[in-house]
Design a protein around this motif. Structure first.
Motif, mmCIF file in Angstrom:
data_model
loop_
_atom_site.group_PDB
_atom_site.id
_atom_site.type_symbol
_atom_site.label_atom_id
_atom_site.label_comp_id
_atom_site.label_asym_id
_atom_site.label_seq_id
_atom_site.Cartn_x
_atom_site.Cartn_y
_atom_site.Cartn_z
ATOM 1 N N THR A 3 137.682 -37.197 44.292
ATOM 2 C CA THR A 3 137.253 -35.886 43.803
ATOM 3 C C THR A 3 135.962 -36.028 43.026
ATOM 4 O OG1 THR A 3 139.549 -35.189 43.636
ATOM 5 C CG2 THR A 3 137.917 -33.897 42.442
ATOM 6 N N GLN A 4 134.991 -35.177 43.349
ATOM 7 C CA GLN A 4 133.723 -35.222 42.641
ATOM 8 C C GLN A 4 133.887 -34.755 41.201
ATOM 9 O OE1 GLN A 4 130.978 -32.818 44.919
ATOM 10 N NE2 GLN A 4 130.010 -34.652 45.740
ATOM 11 N N PRO A 5 133.230 -35.419 40.245
ATOM 12 C CA PRO A 5 133.262 -34.926 38.862
ATOM 13 C C PRO A 5 132.612 -33.554 38.768
ATOM 14 C CG PRO A 5 132.048 -37.011 39.032
ATOM 15 C CD PRO A 5 132.440 -36.626 40.404
ATOM 16 N N PRO A 6 133.004 -32.763 37.745
ATOM 17 C CA PRO A 6 132.434 -31.412 37.599
ATOM 18 C C PRO A 6 130.914 -31.401 37.574
ATOM 19 C CG PRO A 6 134.280 -31.722 36.099
ATOM 20 C CD PRO A 6 134.015 -33.048 36.729
ATOM 21 N N ARG A 7 130.299 -32.412 36.956
ATOM 22 C CA ARG A 7 128.842 -32.446 36.874
ATOM 23 C C ARG A 7 128.221 -32.523 38.265
ATOM 24 N NH1 ARG A 7 125.303 -37.136 33.768
ATOM 25 N NH2 ARG A 7 123.220 -36.335 34.314
ATOM 26 N N HIS A 8 128.806 -33.362 39.142
ATOM 27 C CA HIS A 8 128.269 -33.506 40.491
ATOM 28 C C HIS A 8 128.507 -32.249 41.313
ATOM 29 C CE1 HIS A 8 128.352 -38.218 40.312
ATOM 30 N NE2 HIS A 8 127.462 -37.664 39.505
ATOM 31 N N ARG A 9 129.662 -31.623 41.101
ATOM 32 C CA ARG A 9 129.944 -30.379 41.835
ATOM 33 C C ARG A 9 128.952 -29.292 41.419
ATOM 34 N NH1 ARG A 9 135.452 -31.667 40.762
ATOM 35 N NH2 ARG A 9 135.527 -30.088 39.121
ATOM 36 N N ARG A 10 128.672 -29.212 40.130
ATOM 37 C CA ARG A 10 127.716 -28.202 39.655
ATOM 38 C C ARG A 10 126.323 -28.483 40.213
ATOM 39 N NH1 ARG A 10 127.330 -24.417 35.637
ATOM 40 N NH2 ARG A 10 125.241 -24.039 34.807
ATOM 41 N N ALA A 11 125.944 -29.763 40.251
ATOM 42 C CA ALA A 11 124.628 -30.112 40.795
ATOM 43 C C ALA A 11 124.544 -29.742 42.269
ATOM 44 C CB ALA A 11 124.358 -31.606 40.602
ATOM 45 N N ALA A 12 125.636 -29.965 43.001
ATOM 46 C CA ALA A 12 125.638 -29.615 44.419
ATOM 47 C C ALA A 12 125.530 -28.102 44.608
ATOM 48 C CB ALA A 12 126.912 -30.143 45.085
ATOM 49 N N LEU A 13 126.241 -27.344 43.782
ATOM 50 C CA LEU A 13 126.154 -25.885 43.856
ATOM 51 C C LEU A 13 124.751 -25.396 43.506
ATOM 52 C CD1 LEU A 13 129.548 -24.816 42.213
ATOM 53 C CD2 LEU A 13 128.883 -24.537 44.607
ATOM 54 N N THR A 14 124.144 -26.050 42.524
ATOM 55 C CA THR A 14 122.797 -25.653 42.124
ATOM 56 C C THR A 14 121.796 -25.942 43.232
ATOM 57 O OG1 THR A 14 123.330 -26.078 39.801
ATOM 58 C CG2 THR A 14 121.003 -25.941 40.379
ATOM 59 N N ARG A 15 121.895 -27.117 43.848
ATOM 60 C CA ARG A 15 121.007 -27.435 44.968
ATOM 61 C C ARG A 15 121.161 -26.404 46.082
ATOM 62 N NH1 ARG A 15 123.059 -32.554 44.551
ATOM 63 N NH2 ARG A 15 124.029 -32.351 46.593
ATOM 64 N N PRO A 195 115.363 -32.669 43.745
ATOM 65 C CA PRO A 195 115.508 -33.696 42.715
ATOM 66 C C PRO A 195 116.539 -33.386 41.641
ATOM 67 C CG PRO A 195 113.673 -32.317 42.158
ATOM 68 C CD PRO A 195 114.274 -31.749 43.428
ATOM 69 N N LEU A 196 117.377 -32.377 41.825
ATOM 70 C CA LEU A 196 118.208 -31.913 40.715
ATOM 71 C C LEU A 196 119.305 -32.887 40.325
ATOM 72 C CD1 LEU A 196 118.507 -28.125 41.531
ATOM 73 C CD2 LEU A 196 116.977 -29.259 39.936
ATOM 74 N N THR A 197 119.660 -33.819 41.192
ATOM 75 C CA THR A 197 120.698 -34.769 40.834
ATOM 76 C C THR A 197 120.135 -36.054 40.229
ATOM 77 O OG1 THR A 197 120.658 -35.611 43.093
ATOM 78 C CG2 THR A 197 122.320 -33.945 42.575
#
Length: 205
Positions: A3-15, A195-197
């Motif tokens: 499971t992706q951590p919340p930070r990575h999920r948010r970054a993916a949603l932002t991208r 570059p957001l991640t």
């Protein structure tokens, strides 16, 4: 399955938002062009759902742009925060406008009844400037301010805020030009999704 951590999920949603928000605006503009009566009906509802979806994604995009400004002090820091706040306030105004349009389209049986409902809603004190005139402009001001700030820091190329200016001017010139305005916004924002991640902010092309 990991499971992706919340930070990575948010970054993916932002991208994804950097890509899909302008595309939702484009879809709204195209659907509107294909609806000569401009509501009510399925086209009005679908178009405004796309508009609402696109606008809400700027609640991710604007803070992401603020984070790209990196550490700053004094006026630069306050300016970036003010630009983000203005943009988010404008986002809320546009979202409220799209929501009102959706409800009116669903309630009205024909265009005259829509006009009556709009007049009734806009007659309430403060609604017209907050939701239909001054409020939405804050979105464009905040977005442009942030990109100008980033361009001044050489974190983005100067042509990106120029694209926002062109998109804003095109949209203001007439709603029939919304698809073209959305393409300008796509040009300004699409490359910024990459570059957001990254753990650190580097100058962008």
């Amino acid at each position: 399955m990991t499971t992706q951590p919340p930070r990575h999920r948010r970054a993916a949603l932002t991208r994804a938002a950097f890509v899909s928000a302008p595309l939702c605006m484009l879809a709204y503009g195209v659907i509107r062009l294909g609806d000569p009566d401009h509501g009510p009906g399925p086209a009005w509802t679908a178009g405004h759902l796309f508009l609402l979806a696109g606008v809400l994604q700027f609640a991710l995009i604007l803070p992401a742009l603020h984070r790209l400004t990196g550490p700053a002090r004094g006026a630069g820091r306050l300016g970036a925060r003010a630009a983000t706040l203005l943009g988010l306030t404008g986002t809320l105004a546009v979202a409220a406008q799209a929501s009102i349009d959706l409800v009116v389209g669903l309630r009205a049986a024909d265009r005259p009844e829509m006009a009556r409902l709009f007049e009734e809603i806009q007659s309430h004190p403060g609604v017209l400037p907050a939701v239909y005139t001054v409020g939405p402009m804050l979105f464009y001001v905040g977005l442009l301010w942030l990109l100008v700030h980033l361009a001044g820091q050489r974190r983005v190329s100067p042509w990106r805020p120029v694209m926002v200016v062109l998109g804003t001017a095109t949209t203001a010139a007439g709603l029939d030009l919304l698809p073209l305005g959305a393409l300008f916004f796509s040009a300004a924002l699409l490359p910024l999704s990459l570059p957001l991640t990254a753990p650190r902010v580097h100058p962008l092309g």
